[in-house]
Scaffold this motif. Structure first.
Motif, short mmCIF file in Angstrom:
data_model
loop_
_atom_site.label_atom_id
_atom_site.label_comp_id
_atom_site.label_asym_id
_atom_site.label_seq_id
_atom_site.Cartn_x
_atom_site.Cartn_y
_atom_site.Cartn_z
N MET A 1 22.55 -27.56 76.26
CA MET A 1 22.52 -27.12 74.86
C MET A 1 22.00 -28.27 74.00
O MET A 1 22.26 -29.43 74.26
N PHE A 2 21.22 -27.91 72.96
CA PHE A 2 20.65 -28.98 72.13
C PHE A 2 21.74 -29.76 71.41
O PHE A 2 22.85 -29.30 71.23
N THR A 3 21.39 -30.98 71.04
CA THR A 3 22.35 -31.84 70.35
C THR A 3 21.83 -32.21 68.97
O THR A 3 20.63 -32.34 68.76
N ARG A 4 22.75 -32.38 68.04
CA ARG A 4 22.42 -32.87 66.71
C ARG A 4 22.48 -34.39 66.72
O ARG A 4 23.38 -34.97 67.31
N THR A 5 21.52 -35.04 66.09
CA THR A 5 21.57 -36.49 65.99
C THR A 5 21.72 -36.90 64.54
O THR A 5 21.20 -36.25 63.64
N LEU A 6 22.45 -37.98 64.33
CA LEU A 6 22.65 -38.50 62.99
C LEU A 6 22.33 -40.00 62.98
O LEU A 6 23.10 -40.83 62.50
N SER A 7 21.19 -40.34 63.56
CA SER A 7 20.78 -41.73 63.64
C SER A 7 20.06 -42.16 62.37
O SER A 7 19.72 -41.35 61.52
N ARG A 8 19.79 -43.45 62.29
CA ARG A 8 19.08 -43.99 61.11
C ARG A 8 17.69 -43.38 60.99
O ARG A 8 17.22 -43.11 59.90
N ASN A 9 17.02 -43.16 62.12
CA ASN A 9 15.65 -42.65 62.07
C ASN A 9 15.58 -41.13 61.98
O ASN A 9 14.65 -40.59 61.39
N PHE A 10 16.51 -40.44 62.60
CA PHE A 10 16.42 -38.99 62.68
C PHE A 10 17.70 -38.32 62.17
O PHE A 10 18.45 -37.71 62.92
N SER A 11 17.97 -38.47 60.90
CA SER A 11 19.18 -37.88 60.35
C SER A 11 19.10 -36.37 60.41
O SER A 11 18.11 -35.77 60.01
N ALA A 12 20.14 -35.77 60.91
CA ALA A 12 20.30 -34.31 60.94
C ALA A 12 19.17 -33.61 61.69
O ALA A 12 18.71 -32.56 61.29
N GLN A 22 14.12 -25.39 77.74
CA GLN A 22 13.70 -25.56 76.36
C GLN A 22 13.34 -24.25 75.67
O GLN A 22 13.43 -24.15 74.44
N ALA A 23 12.96 -23.23 76.44
CA ALA A 23 12.70 -21.93 75.83
C ALA A 23 13.99 -21.35 75.25
O ALA A 23 14.02 -20.84 74.13
N VAL A 24 15.05 -21.44 76.01
CA VAL A 24 16.36 -20.97 75.53
C VAL A 24 16.82 -21.81 74.34
O VAL A 24 17.29 -21.28 73.32
N GLU A 25 16.66 -23.12 74.44
CA GLU A 25 17.15 -23.98 73.37
C GLU A 25 16.31 -23.85 72.09
O GLU A 25 16.85 -24.00 70.98
N LEU A 26 15.02 -23.59 72.21
CA LEU A 26 14.20 -23.32 71.02
C LEU A 26 14.67 -22.03 70.34
O LEU A 26 14.71 -21.95 69.11
N ALA A 209 16.09 -10.44 67.75
CA ALA A 209 16.03 -10.52 69.21
C ALA A 209 17.10 -11.47 69.72
O ALA A 209 17.52 -12.42 69.04
N SER A 210 17.55 -11.24 70.93
CA SER A 210 18.54 -12.13 71.56
C SER A 210 17.83 -13.39 72.06
O SER A 210 16.60 -13.45 72.17
N ILE A 211 18.63 -14.39 72.38
CA ILE A 211 18.07 -15.63 72.94
C ILE A 211 17.32 -15.33 74.23
O ILE A 211 16.22 -15.86 74.46
N GLU A 212 17.86 -14.48 75.07
CA GLU A 212 17.21 -14.14 76.33
C GLU A 212 15.88 -13.42 76.09
O GLU A 212 14.89 -13.65 76.81
N GLN A 213 15.84 -12.55 75.10
CA GLN A 213 14.60 -11.84 74.78
C GLN A 213 13.53 -12.79 74.25
O GLN A 213 12.35 -12.66 74.58
N ILE A 214 13.94 -13.75 73.43
CA ILE A 214 12.98 -14.73 72.91
C ILE A 214 12.46 -15.60 74.06
O ILE A 214 11.25 -15.88 74.15
N GLU A 215 13.35 -16.02 74.95
CA GLU A 215 12.90 -16.79 76.12
C GLU A 215 11.88 -16.00 76.92
O GLU A 215 10.84 -16.54 77.35
N ASP A 268 12.44 -20.02 81.68
CA ASP A 268 12.38 -21.49 81.75
C ASP A 268 10.94 -21.98 81.88
O ASP A 268 10.62 -22.82 82.71
N ILE A 269 10.07 -21.47 81.01
CA ILE A 269 8.63 -21.65 81.17
C ILE A 269 8.19 -23.11 81.02
O ILE A 269 7.19 -23.53 81.62
N PHE A 270 8.92 -23.92 80.27
CA PHE A 270 8.52 -25.32 80.09
C PHE A 270 8.76 -26.16 81.34
O PHE A 270 8.17 -27.23 81.50
N ARG A 271 9.65 -25.67 82.23
CA ARG A 271 9.89 -26.36 83.50
C ARG A 271 9.26 -25.63 84.68
O ARG A 271 9.42 -26.04 85.83
N ASN A 272 8.53 -24.57 84.40
CA ASN A 272 7.85 -23.81 85.46
C ASN A 272 6.72 -24.67 86.03
O ASN A 272 5.82 -25.09 85.30
#
Length: 536
Positions: A1-12, A22-26, A209-215, A268-272
């Protein structure tokens, strides 16, 4: 599952790792962004400006009867719902520019995206994120995909203008961040693939659409519909070049519709290992890249995208700025002396500009599509306009003024302009050189270009290296909104009467305050069509 970052360079930001699906996570990111994302007002305003720019480009291209947009709009209207109007709504249907009738949504999107792209004059992404290692792939891309969000609003009564604008930003974010991490052009694949993926995700999210349908839809888009840069090869470019984004987006929307009806595409097309990503960039099982996506605040890809201040290939912007700066600073052009006062012009640029718009095959363009990809044609046309201008220096107080005064417009790429003998003679005076490592290292951070003009009186004028021309995201000197407003009126008046243009622009500039009912007619206008095509 994707993660949120709160670093100095990439806040939120949201980070989607290469070892994830990545298809599911997008798909998950898109749903979360539409529900919880809080982009700043500056980000939304810039997105709105890009949208307005694209629409004005689109309706003017239709008004001058350019071929591909006309063909694709006519095709779309063959599927129109009988007796449908602005108060009609039907799932799966949307509207073309200038039309009240509902037609199949992917056909309307295809027609509208083609019109938007035809002049090659709307926004550009360079796929460059300086502060993140591995995010400088430098893939091109253009803001051709906004009709997707509007079409979804035509179908879904729950979408407001504010949500529609946010969905446009979502599409730009996914497309722009993919451009940072995977260079399609390196493998001779057309850059529109990133936009097609973003379009499938955006449309599916807006339509529930559901996450699975978008993937599944992402998988279908990547597995079934990969356009190669063959569409851009050859001495004279065809309709396929300008319509590439439109055709790929049509396929992406069709894939999303099929997925929502139950069709299951590759997962899982990005890892295909057989899909383009791992096929071209070998890994031991992961995707070749991580993705960093905006959720809140200012850190969105659209903030690094560039505006075109007229009609020209984006890689020529540095040269255009350079020659206009020489004209403005030195005022070396003498009224009444014509082109004979010019001895020679040398342009120095980076790869890929040198290889693409400096290609010897494009030194004698005979079509509009080839002319706007020819550096020598673009610069010669601009210089001809300056030489022939009756009052070039009158009231010329700032570079903003010269951008407006010499703005390249559709007429500059029409049949008469292509055959203009003054332009042709100027083209013979131009040499185009690759600047080598010094120039290449500064791209795509900037658009490193320089010009040296020698005049018959023995003087030499050197622009030095131009990095951030007007319209570039890092240019802070130009009056961007003022120049764009001039562009909107110059192009808009080709399509609409002045009073209607003002009303139309006000509607576009107020999109975030529109209701769904008001979104139904956002693209409707009384386009005044020319008697013949600009290309005849």
């Amino acid at each position: 599952m994707f993660t949120r970052t709160l670093s100095r360079n990439f806040s939120a930001n949201v980070v989607i790792k290469r070892n994830e699906n990545q298809a599911v996570e997008l798909a998950r990111y898109a749903k979360n962004f539409m529900e919880k994302g809080r982009p700043s007002q500056n980000v939304l305003e810039r997105t709105k400006l890009f949208h307005t720019d694209s629409v004005i480009c689109g309706i003017s291209a239709l008004a001058l009867r350019t071929n591909a947009p006309s063909v694709l709009k006519n095709e779309a209207l063959q599927y129109a719902v009988p007796n449908s109007g602005l108060n009609s709504r039907e799932k799966g249907y949307a509207r073309c520019f200038g039309s009240k009738a509902l037609t199949i949504s992917e056909k309307a999107i295809c027609a509208n995206s083609s019109a938007v792209r035809e002049w090659d004059s709307n926004g550009t992404v360079f796929g460059y994120r300086a502060e993140a290692k591995g995010h400088q792939a430098g893939e091109f891309g253009h803001n051709d995909f906004y009709p997707v969000a509007v079409a979804a609003a035509h179908e879904n009564p729950n979408i407001t203008g504010a949500q529609c604008l946010k969905a446009m930003l979502l599409s730009d974010e996914i497309r722009g961040r993919l451009a940072e991490v995977f260079s399609l052009k390196t493998y001779k694949v057309d850059h529109v693939v990133h936009g097609a993926i973003a379009s499938a995700i955006t449309y599916g999210t807006l339509m529930g659409a559901s996450i699975e349908q978008i993937e599944s839809a992402i998988g279908m888009t990547v597995a079934h519909y990969i356009p190669f840069r063959a569409i851009r090869a050859g001495k004279q470019l065809s309709d396929s070049k300008g319509a590439s984004a439109a055709i790929s987006t049509e396929a992406a929307i069709l894939s999303m519709k099929r997925s929502m009806m139950g069709f299951v595409g590759p997962k899982d097309i990005f890892r295909n290992p057989e899909a383009i990503f791992r096929l071209f960039e070998k890994t031991k099982g992961d995707s070749p890249f991580d993705l960093i996506l905006g959720m809140d605040g200012e850190d969105f890809s659209v903030m690094g995208m560039h505006f075109k201040l007229g009609l020209y290939e984006h890689q020529s912007a540095g040269a255009i700025e350079g020659i206009q700066k020489l004209i403005f600073d030195n005022k070396f052009l003498k009224k009444g002396q014509g082109i004979d006062q010019i001895e020679s012009i040398k342009i120095i640029a980076y790869e890929p500009a040198f290889g693409i718009i400096g290609d010897p095959a494009k030194k004698s363009p005979s079509t509009r599509q080839s002319a706007d990809h020819s550096m020598v044609y673009i610069i010669s046309t601009l210089l001809r306009k300056a030489i022939e201008h009756n009052n070039l220096y009158d009231g010329l107080n700032h570079m903003n003024d010269i951008w407006k005064r010499l703005m390249l417009v559709p007429e500059d790429y029409g049949k008469a302009a292509l055959d203009n003998q003054v332009t042709r003679k100027l083209m013979e005076k131009i040499s185009f050189e690759h600047g080598g490592a010094e120039y290449d290292k500064n791209y795509p951070n900037g658009i490193p270009t320089s010009l040296v003009i020698k005049t018959k009186d023995g003087k030499t004028y050197d622009s030095k290296m131009v990095m951030f021309p007007s319209g570039h995201a890092r240019n802070t000197l130009c009056d961007l909104k003022g120049i764009l407003n001039h562009k909107f009126h110059v192009l808009g008046k080709l399509a609409l009467e002045p009073a209607e243009l003002d009303t139309f622009l006000n509607k576009l500039n107020n999109i975030d305050n529109l209701s769904n009912k008001e979104l139904q007619d956002i693209y409707y206008c009384n386009i005044k069509y020319s008697q013949k095509s600009i290309d005849l």
